[in-house]
Design a protein around this motif. Sequence first.
Motif, PDB file in Angstrom:
ATOM      1  N   UNK A  20      -6.021  -7.759  13.981  1.00  0.00           N
ATOM      2  CA  UNK A  20      -4.843  -7.108  13.393  1.00  0.00           C
ATOM      3  C   UNK A  20      -5.309  -5.993  12.474  1.00  0.00           C
ATOM      4  N   UNK A  22      -4.172  -3.538   9.595  1.00  0.00           N
ATOM      5  CA  UNK A  22      -3.095  -3.399   8.630  1.00  0.00           C
ATOM      6  C   UNK A  22      -2.718  -1.930   8.443  1.00  0.00           C
ATOM      7  N   UNK A  24      -1.440  -0.635   5.784  1.00  0.00           N
ATOM      8  CA  UNK A  24      -1.831  -0.166   4.457  1.00  0.00           C
ATOM      9  C   UNK A  24      -3.285  -0.536   4.198  1.00  0.00           C
ATOM     10  N   UNK A  26      -6.378  -2.164   2.553  1.00  0.00           N
ATOM     11  CA  UNK A  26      -6.388  -3.478   1.929  1.00  0.00           C
ATOM     12  C   UNK A  26      -6.315  -3.390   0.414  1.00  0.00           C
ATOM     13  N   UNK A  28      -4.864  -1.297  -1.450  1.00  0.00           N
ATOM     14  CA  UNK A  28      -3.635  -0.748  -2.026  1.00  0.00           C
ATOM     15  C   UNK A  28      -2.697  -1.848  -2.509  1.00  0.00           C
ATOM     16  N   UNK A  29      -1.913  -1.518  -3.502  1.00  0.00           N
ATOM     17  CA  UNK A  29      -0.999  -2.499  -4.065  1.00  0.00           C
ATOM     18  C   UNK A  29       0.318  -1.794  -4.356  1.00  0.00           C
ATOM     19  N   UNK A  32       6.039  -3.721  -5.963  1.00  0.00           N
ATOM     20  CA  UNK A  32       7.232  -4.485  -5.593  1.00  0.00           C
ATOM     21  C   UNK A  32       8.040  -4.710  -6.871  1.00  0.00           C
ATOM     22  N   UNK A  34       9.373  -7.269  -8.023  1.00  0.00           N
ATOM     23  CA  UNK A  34       8.988  -8.503  -8.731  1.00  0.00           C
ATOM     24  C   UNK A  34       7.769  -8.238  -9.624  1.00  0.00           C
ATOM     25  N   UNK A  35       6.855  -7.395  -9.164  1.00  0.00           N
ATOM     26  CA  UNK A  35       5.695  -7.042  -9.992  1.00  0.00           C
ATOM     27  C   UNK A  35       6.144  -6.249 -11.217  1.00  0.00           C
TER      28      UNK A  35
ATOM     29  N   UNK B 134       7.538 -14.735  -4.515  1.00  0.00           N
ATOM     30  CA  UNK B 134       8.294 -14.334  -5.711  1.00  0.00           C
ATOM     31  C   UNK B 134       8.741 -15.500  -6.574  1.00  0.00           C
ATOM     32  N   UNK B 164      -3.833 -13.082   4.331  1.00  0.00           N
ATOM     33  CA  UNK B 164      -4.031 -11.631   4.359  1.00  0.00           C
ATOM     34  C   UNK B 164      -3.259 -10.940   5.478  1.00  0.00           C
ATOM     35  N   UNK B 165      -2.680 -11.717   6.386  1.00  0.00           N
ATOM     36  CA  UNK B 165      -1.897 -11.071   7.449  1.00  0.00           C
ATOM     37  C   UNK B 165      -0.572 -10.559   6.907  1.00  0.00           C
ATOM     38  N   UNK B 167       1.745  -8.662   4.016  1.00  0.00           N
ATOM     39  CA  UNK B 167       1.634  -7.577   3.042  1.00  0.00           C
ATOM     40  C   UNK B 167       1.846  -8.074   1.614  1.00  0.00           C
ATOM     41  N   UNK B 168       2.891  -8.853   1.422  1.00  0.00           N
ATOM     42  CA  UNK B 168       3.186  -9.319   0.064  1.00  0.00           C
ATOM     43  C   UNK B 168       2.072 -10.221  -0.468  1.00  0.00           C
ATOM     44  N   UNK B 170      -1.139  -9.971   0.322  1.00  0.00           N
ATOM     45  CA  UNK B 170      -2.271  -9.105  -0.066  1.00  0.00           C
ATOM     46  C   UNK B 170      -1.978  -8.405  -1.391  1.00  0.00           C
ATOM     47  N   UNK B 171      -0.771  -7.884  -1.508  1.00  0.00           N
ATOM     48  CA  UNK B 171      -0.441  -7.141  -2.728  1.00  0.00           C
ATOM     49  C   UNK B 171      -0.376  -8.062  -3.945  1.00  0.00           C
ATOM     50  N   UNK B 172       0.107  -9.292  -3.731  1.00  0.00           N
ATOM     51  CA  UNK B 172       0.160 -10.249  -4.837  1.00  0.00           C
ATOM     52  C   UNK B 172      -1.248 -10.583  -5.326  1.00  0.00           C
ATOM     53  N   UNK B 173      -2.159 -10.728  -4.376  1.00  0.00           N
ATOM     54  CA  UNK B 173      -3.543 -11.006  -4.758  1.00  0.00           C
ATOM     55  C   UNK B 173      -4.083  -9.896  -5.669  1.00  0.00           C
ATOM     56  N   UNK B 174      -3.850  -8.659  -5.258  1.00  0.00           N
ATOM     57  CA  UNK B 174      -4.308  -7.521  -6.066  1.00  0.00           C
ATOM     58  C   UNK B 174      -3.610  -7.506  -7.421  1.00  0.00           C
ATOM     59  N   UNK B 175      -2.308  -7.764  -7.405  1.00  0.00           N
ATOM     60  CA  UNK B 175      -1.530  -7.717  -8.648  1.00  0.00           C
ATOM     61  C   UNK B 175      -2.006  -8.783  -9.640  1.00  0.00           C
TER      62      UNK B 175
END
Lengths: 111, 242
Positions: A20, A22, A24, A26, A28-29, A32, A34-35, B134, B164-165, B167-168, B170-175
Amino acid sequence: MRQDARNLLERLSRKDFKYQQFADPYADMELWPIFQALLTDERVTGTDTRELRGAEVQIRPRDDRQEKPVEAARPRAPLFERYNQRAAAQPPRGGDVVNMRSFLDRLSDKN
Amino acid sequence: MPLILIHSPKGGVGSTFLTAQIAMHLSARGHQVTAIDFTYQDSLKLHFGMLPNQALVEMSFGGGETMMVSGVDLMTGHALSRTPEFAEAIRLADAPLFDPARITIADVSADDRILKGQLLAHADLHLCTLLPRPASLATLPQVEPGTPVTELTKTMFLLNQLDDRHRLSRHTHSFIRELTRDRLMGSVRRDEAVNEALAMFEPLTKFAPSSVVIPDMTRIAAAIEERLGLVETADQPEVVRS
């Protein structure tokens, strides 16, 4: 499939891996909501920064509920119509990466 | 020896699973470990391969029976934690509630905030589990009410069920990594083998020794050792018993 991934899988002789790619990068963040809500919550960051508006909430005396007019029944929309409306609306907010990074950097400096 | 408190303000995030894994991994690394299930659900034992109708020994003052499972001294403390004697012992902090020769790991329910507060006062480390979802993230302000997340001292975070498949995820991990900085003790990838092992009444290390969860837990166990000063060097050969 990217050529380097194809080469790697061939070298490993693995046929059962899923591949797969992606959309975006990896690292990148996206910001959202919620963040953003957490970053602007004093209970999380210890910093009073009110930038995100939550849902409008009205607090009334309990008796007011009885006076609330009953909303007339609306004609039924076709099932799942709401999803069509959403698709036609604005696309989801994208990533404001710079703002969040700078916020986190400021937070780190504060600590 | 230290007391490790495992509690999250959100239930269903895998805290009990992580309690069992941390206990077994620390035991495999040569430590004497006691794991205490303080929850009403009584599900910690399932992660050790026990059956629902197998009863844990009750935690008690000054001795009593012991039950060793997968190298871990396992007991339930839920009933005792409801007694006035327990509250008094916690308040006075001079009773031998926990064996000083062992690492004690306490699993506390999300909604049992009184017990969480009681144990936190004596804990050397509080591990808070989060999910990349969330509903879990939104409970961050409730980790320790009155203290911002960025100013917590005893609390470290574990991010569970990463995938990691998505998006949320992956982004949560970074956040979370950026938000908590060095307070993110580790992350654990999602693996259905965890549920399958439970359904088979087998420890994960026996049911799925190649699960991605196992190297993740190995790293977390090493990080806990380092954080608590349990070893001089974090890198040690490890054999996980099943």
